[in-house]
Design a protein around this motif. Sequence first.
Motif, PDB file in Angstrom:
ATOM      1  N   UNK A 191      40.338  37.768  36.541  1.00 31.47           N
ATOM      2  CA  UNK A 191      40.351  36.894  35.376  1.00 31.47           C
ATOM      3  C   UNK A 191      38.974  36.870  34.722  1.00 31.47           C
ATOM      4  N   UNK A 192      38.947  36.998  33.399  1.00 34.21           N
ATOM      5  CA  UNK A 192      37.680  36.913  32.681  1.00 34.21           C
ATOM      6  C   UNK A 192      37.035  35.557  32.963  1.00 34.21           C
ATOM      7  N   UNK A 193      35.739  35.594  33.260  1.00 35.30           N
ATOM      8  CA  UNK A 193      35.037  34.363  33.610  1.00 35.30           C
ATOM      9  C   UNK A 193      34.916  34.148  35.106  1.00 35.30           C
ATOM     10  N   UNK A 194      35.663  34.923  35.876  1.00 32.98           N
ATOM     11  CA  UNK A 194      35.575  34.824  37.343  1.00 32.98           C
ATOM     12  C   UNK A 194      35.103  36.159  37.907  1.00 32.98           C
ATOM     13  N   UNK A 195      34.456  36.101  39.061  1.00 34.99           N
ATOM     14  CA  UNK A 195      33.978  37.343  39.669  1.00 34.99           C
ATOM     15  C   UNK A 195      34.760  37.641  40.941  1.00 34.99           C
ATOM     16  N   UNK A 196      34.702  38.894  41.352  1.00 35.40           N
ATOM     17  CA  UNK A 196      35.395  39.357  42.561  1.00 35.40           C
ATOM     18  C   UNK A 196      34.340  39.579  43.636  1.00 35.40           C
ATOM     19  N   UNK A 197      34.441  38.865  44.749  1.00 38.64           N
ATOM     20  CA  UNK A 197      33.455  39.048  45.817  1.00 38.64           C
ATOM     21  C   UNK A 197      33.763  40.337  46.577  1.00 38.64           C
ATOM     22  N   UNK A 198      32.763  40.882  47.286  1.00 38.40           N
ATOM     23  CA  UNK A 198      33.033  42.105  48.074  1.00 38.40           C
ATOM     24  C   UNK A 198      34.204  41.932  49.036  1.00 38.40           C
ATOM     25  N   UNK A 199      34.404  40.729  49.543  1.00 37.29           N
ATOM     26  CA  UNK A 199      35.494  40.518  50.510  1.00 37.29           C
ATOM     27  C   UNK A 199      36.873  40.486  49.851  1.00 37.29           C
ATOM     28  N   UNK A 200      36.913  40.411  48.518  1.00 34.31           N
ATOM     29  CA  UNK A 200      38.205  40.419  47.808  1.00 34.31           C
ATOM     30  C   UNK A 200      38.607  41.818  47.325  1.00 34.31           C
ATOM     31  N   UNK A 201      37.797  42.812  47.665  1.00 39.72           N
ATOM     32  CA  UNK A 201      38.025  44.191  47.199  1.00 39.72           C
ATOM     33  C   UNK A 201      39.458  44.653  47.472  1.00 39.72           C
ATOM     34  N   UNK A 202      39.942  44.426  48.711  1.00 43.47           N
ATOM     35  CA  UNK A 202      41.234  44.982  49.124  1.00 43.47           C
ATOM     36  C   UNK A 202      42.401  44.398  48.332  1.00 43.47           C
ATOM     37  N   UNK A 203      42.212  43.203  47.749  1.00 40.80           N
ATOM     38  CA  UNK A 203      43.281  42.596  46.951  1.00 40.80           C
ATOM     39  C   UNK A 203      43.386  43.242  45.567  1.00 40.80           C
ATOM     40  N   UNK A 204      42.311  43.905  45.139  1.00 41.64           N
ATOM     41  CA  UNK A 204      42.265  44.427  43.767  1.00 41.64           C
ATOM     42  C   UNK A 204      42.341  45.945  43.660  1.00 41.64           C
ATOM     43  N   UNK A 205      41.743  46.644  44.619  1.00 36.52           N
ATOM     44  CA  UNK A 205      41.599  48.094  44.442  1.00 36.52           C
ATOM     45  C   UNK A 205      42.724  48.825  45.156  1.00 36.52           C
ATOM     46  N   UNK A 206      43.426  49.655  44.388  1.00 35.36           N
ATOM     47  CA  UNK A 206      44.628  50.332  44.875  1.00 35.36           C
ATOM     48  C   UNK A 206      44.305  51.608  45.645  1.00 35.36           C
ATOM     49  N   UNK A 207      43.420  52.453  45.087  1.00 33.53           N
ATOM     50  CA  UNK A 207      43.218  53.738  45.747  1.00 33.53           C
ATOM     51  C   UNK A 207      42.021  54.489  45.214  1.00 33.53           C
ATOM     52  N   UNK A 208      41.879  55.732  45.700  1.00 36.47           N
ATOM     53  CA  UNK A 208      40.686  56.525  45.399  1.00 36.47           C
ATOM     54  C   UNK A 208      41.072  57.950  45.007  1.00 36.47           C
ATOM     55  N   UNK A 209      40.236  58.544  44.176  1.00 35.70           N
ATOM     56  CA  UNK A 209      40.423  59.928  43.716  1.00 35.70           C
ATOM     57  C   UNK A 209      39.079  60.657  43.778  1.00 35.70           C
ATOM     58  N   UNK A 210      39.134  61.981  43.680  1.00 35.41           N
ATOM     59  CA  UNK A 210      37.927  62.785  43.540  1.00 35.41           C
ATOM     60  C   UNK A 210      37.622  62.908  42.040  1.00 35.41           C
ATOM     61  N   UNK A 211      36.347  62.817  41.703  1.00 32.44           N
ATOM     62  CA  UNK A 211      35.925  62.817  40.297  1.00 32.44           C
ATOM     63  C   UNK A 211      34.901  63.936  40.076  1.00 32.44           C
ATOM     64  N   UNK A 212      35.029  64.639  38.966  1.00 35.24           N
ATOM     65  CA  UNK A 212      33.950  65.514  38.501  1.00 35.24           C
ATOM     66  C   UNK A 212      33.457  64.978  37.163  1.00 35.24           C
ATOM     67  N   UNK A 213      32.267  64.412  37.180  1.00 34.77           N
ATOM     68  CA  UNK A 213      31.646  63.852  35.968  1.00 34.77           C
ATOM     69  C   UNK A 213      30.813  64.960  35.318  1.00 34.77           C
TER      70      UNK A 213
END
Length: 394
Positions: A191-213
């Motif tokens: 939610x805008x105006x609220x922050x996500x603590x490191x311990x809340x990561x698993x509730x928000x982040x779905x997955x990971x990919x390889x990136x070429x920047x």
Amino acid sequence: MTVIDIPAGSLFGVGNLPYGVFSTADASPRVGVRVGDSVVDLSVALGDPVFALPILNSFMAQGRARWIEVRQQVADLVTRDIADAAVHPIDAVTMHLPVGVADYVDFYASEHHATNLGRLFRPGTPPLMPNWKHLPVGYHGRSSTVVVSGTDIVRPCGQRKSPERDAPDFGPTRRLDIEAEMGFIVGVPSTMGESVSPDQFAEHVFGAVVVNDWSARDIQSWEYVPLGPFLGKSFATSISPWVVPMLALEAARVDTPVQDPKPLPYLRGEQRWGLDIDMAVEWNGHVVSRPPYAQMYWSPAQMLAHITINGAAASTGDLFASGTVSGPAVDQRGAFIEMSWGGAEPIAVGDESRTFLEDGDEILISATAPGADGARIGFGEVRGRILPATQALR
Ligand code: MN
């Protein structure tokens, strides 16, 4: 009915089950899971219309409890008979960009990479800026030019200024480079105006990919002062088509390097964890580097905490990438500007030598990690080939 064959030692066993978006000759893009050398069509196998959509966003937004439920359903499904219509050989499908990318942020979380780039871009000054160990430095990239593996990359044109000249000229970049990175995809928004603590990561982040920047170093070095990367980066960023769930990466957790000075409280979680991901960079089919993700200074959870600490909302489909993954050795560096030390020390690519990318060159970056029960899991690959510049010279 069929039972999916999972070859011994497959990087896509039941401990992985990555999600992607695929199409076949007679079916439009929809959500599938890779199992062995097969793709399971979830719209058919589970009958849920959320999987008939051409991006993962709606499913990712349903949240962690649903991610766990579907992962269990798929694990059960693929160990039994499954309808023939739900299974396609990997060679018979076309992979698409798996997510509608909302915001794209790129960090700079490798101390080895940041130190090397500091030495190359700002010789004679301390290589790390004073902020680097206090916050994960990052910038906003261009989400609309995030493309899926296999997309050709047109050599960008732009302003280039060589140190010997007083003024810039315009033309195709002469210093086209890669950055081997991992990227993390947000499922549940904040939610805008609220922050996500490191311990809340698993509730928000779905997955990971390889990136070429992909990075045009001559354009970048001229334009980046004082507001950071812009056109030297925004022409293209490639990602791998399979999104490995964070749920599959629990056995890959490792401690991050010691952080000294201690970060401010909002960047501290109960546990500070990184990921033991082994990456490999192939240049025209030759492995030139093996960057170790486990050595990244800032963790993915610290990155998300930092993105949101000012009240900025994280959105479904946000992609945040780690920054170039570099280890201490030359053949562990994730960018050619570092491997060739600014072009001074050519890199052996099979029988040829290179400093930066030439037209026709192809780069493939892959990654693997420890999975459950001692198996390894794969991210697949992100691949891209360089096409000649096409912009009119003006
Ligand atoms: Mn980068």
